[in-house]
Scaffold this motif. Structure first.
Motif, PDB file in Angstrom:
ATOM      1  N   PHE A 103     -10.261  51.370  42.158  1.00 46.83           N
ATOM      2  CA  PHE A 103      -8.935  51.959  41.956  1.00 46.83           C
ATOM      3  C   PHE A 103      -7.898  50.868  41.720  1.00 46.83           C
ATOM      4  CE2 PHE A 103      -4.850  53.555  43.455  1.00 46.83           C
ATOM      5  CZ  PHE A 103      -4.740  54.716  42.707  1.00 46.83           C
ATOM      6  N   GLN A 104      -8.022  49.776  42.481  1.00 50.04           N
ATOM      7  CA  GLN A 104      -7.101  48.649  42.297  1.00 50.04           C
ATOM      8  C   GLN A 104      -7.233  48.052  40.906  1.00 50.04           C
ATOM      9  OE1 GLN A 104      -4.905  47.859  44.496  1.00 50.04           O
ATOM     10  NE2 GLN A 104      -4.051  45.972  43.658  1.00 50.04           N
ATOM     11  N   MET A 105      -8.458  47.978  40.397  1.00 49.86           N
ATOM     12  CA  MET A 105      -8.686  47.464  39.048  1.00 49.86           C
ATOM     13  C   MET A 105      -8.021  48.356  38.003  1.00 49.86           C
ATOM     14  SD  MET A 105     -12.700  46.330  39.270  1.00 49.86           S
ATOM     15  CE  MET A 105     -12.789  45.984  37.504  1.00 49.86           C
ATOM     16  N   ILE A 106      -8.171  49.675  38.162  1.00 46.61           N
ATOM     17  CA  ILE A 106      -7.579  50.616  37.209  1.00 46.61           C
ATOM     18  C   ILE A 106      -6.061  50.528  37.239  1.00 46.61           C
ATOM     19  CG2 ILE A 106      -7.284  53.070  36.677  1.00 46.61           C
ATOM     20  CD1 ILE A 106     -10.140  53.480  37.775  1.00 46.61           C
ATOM     21  N   SER A 107      -5.497  50.493  38.448  1.00 48.25           N
ATOM     22  CA  SER A 107      -4.034  50.411  38.570  1.00 48.25           C
ATOM     23  C   SER A 107      -3.507  49.101  38.003  1.00 48.25           C
ATOM     24  CB  SER A 107      -3.609  50.571  40.036  1.00 48.25           C
ATOM     25  OG  SER A 107      -4.092  49.512  40.826  1.00 48.25           O
ATOM     26  N   SER A 108      -4.254  48.006  38.212  1.00 54.28           N
ATOM     27  CA  SER A 108      -3.852  46.704  37.665  1.00 54.28           C
ATOM     28  C   SER A 108      -3.885  46.729  36.142  1.00 54.28           C
ATOM     29  CB  SER A 108      -4.763  45.597  38.191  1.00 54.28           C
ATOM     30  OG  SER A 108      -4.620  45.432  39.571  1.00 54.28           O
ATOM     31  N   ALA A 109      -4.917  47.370  35.587  1.00 55.41           N
ATOM     32  CA  ALA A 109      -5.040  47.461  34.131  1.00 55.41           C
ATOM     33  C   ALA A 109      -3.869  48.224  33.543  1.00 55.41           C
ATOM     34  CB  ALA A 109      -6.352  48.135  33.759  1.00 55.41           C
ATOM     35  N   ILE A 110      -3.554  49.373  34.134  1.00 57.04           N
ATOM     36  CA  ILE A 110      -2.444  50.192  33.628  1.00 57.04           C
ATOM     37  C   ILE A 110      -1.122  49.439  33.746  1.00 57.04           C
ATOM     38  CG2 ILE A 110      -1.122  52.308  34.013  1.00 57.04           C
ATOM     39  CD1 ILE A 110      -3.753  53.633  34.896  1.00 57.04           C
ATOM     40  N   SER A 111      -0.897  48.810  34.903  1.00 54.71           N
ATOM     41  CA  SER A 111       0.343  48.062  35.114  1.00 54.71           C
ATOM     42  C   SER A 111       0.463  46.888  34.146  1.00 54.71           C
ATOM     43  CB  SER A 111       0.419  47.555  36.560  1.00 54.71           C
ATOM     44  OG  SER A 111       0.446  48.624  37.471  1.00 54.71           O
TER      45      SER A 111
END
Length: 201
Positions: A103-111
């Motif tokens: 989830f942290q990876m996905i949020s980092s990618a979007i950000s």
């Protein structure tokens, strides 16, 4: 209380974070051609380029003239940093931990993508205001405009009820809208991430 092993994992996570920041500075310096930055740029190139080059050959990370491979490079570093940080707090490696890291990876990618696009819109807005023209004869700027103008006008059109506005105004509106989305997404991601981390082991 931190054990020696926990301290090692925490220190390692901080080293990864510092390396990620060094890579960010390296990328920014590739956009700036100043004599005063050559020495620092060459030093960071030696440290960061071997890692960044691992992602530059991935074709689907290129969109027109844009190369999004650094975003993936940062996502991997962030995931590694988070993983080491989890270990430093003596978190068990279970399904919840893996879900939290993903989830942290996905949020980092979007950000990262949102920040990059916002930065691009703002820089283009400044150039438009400095040149006092919505159009440019510069090949690079024309290439950028051909890639971002459909998105810029689509976002701006939503808030101007389809009314055609100057390119500079559309850029400003689009950047402001994406900035609000970025702030809200960070807030939402933090709530969800905290909920995942607080789940009982």
């Amino acid at each position: 209380m931190f054990t020696n092993q926990s301290m090692i994992f925490y220190f390692a996570s901080q080293v990864v974070s510092i390396y990620s920041f060094a890579c960010l500075i390296r990328i920014i310096l590739t956009w700036i051609s100043l004599p005063s930055t050559y020495k620092l740029s060459n030093m960071l190139a030696t440290i960061c380029d071997p890692y960044l080059n691992l992602f530059r050959g991935i074709r689907w990370l290129r969109l027109g003239s844009f190369d999004f491979s650094p975003a993936l490079a940062f996502i991997v570093l962030d995931a590694l940093s988070q993983f080491l940080k989890f270990l430093s707090f003596n978190k068990a490696i279970n399904a919840d931990t893996i879900i939290a890291i993903l989830f942290q990876m996905i949020s980092s990618a979007i950000s990262s993508i949102l920040i990059f696009i916002i930065f691009l819109f703002i820089v283009r807005f400044i150039i438009v205001k400095m040149t006092r023209s919505d159009y440019s004869s510069n090949y690079m700027l024309n290439s950028i405009d051909s890639s971002i103008s459909p998105l810029v006008y689509k976002i701006a059109g939503t808030f101007t009820f389809g009314k055609r506005v100057p390119y500079s105004t559309a850029l400003l509106i689009a950047a402001a809208v994406l900035f609000v989305i970025l702030i809200l997404s960070i807030f939402l991601f933090q709530i969800i991430f905290s909920a995942i981390v607080s789940l009982p082991v």
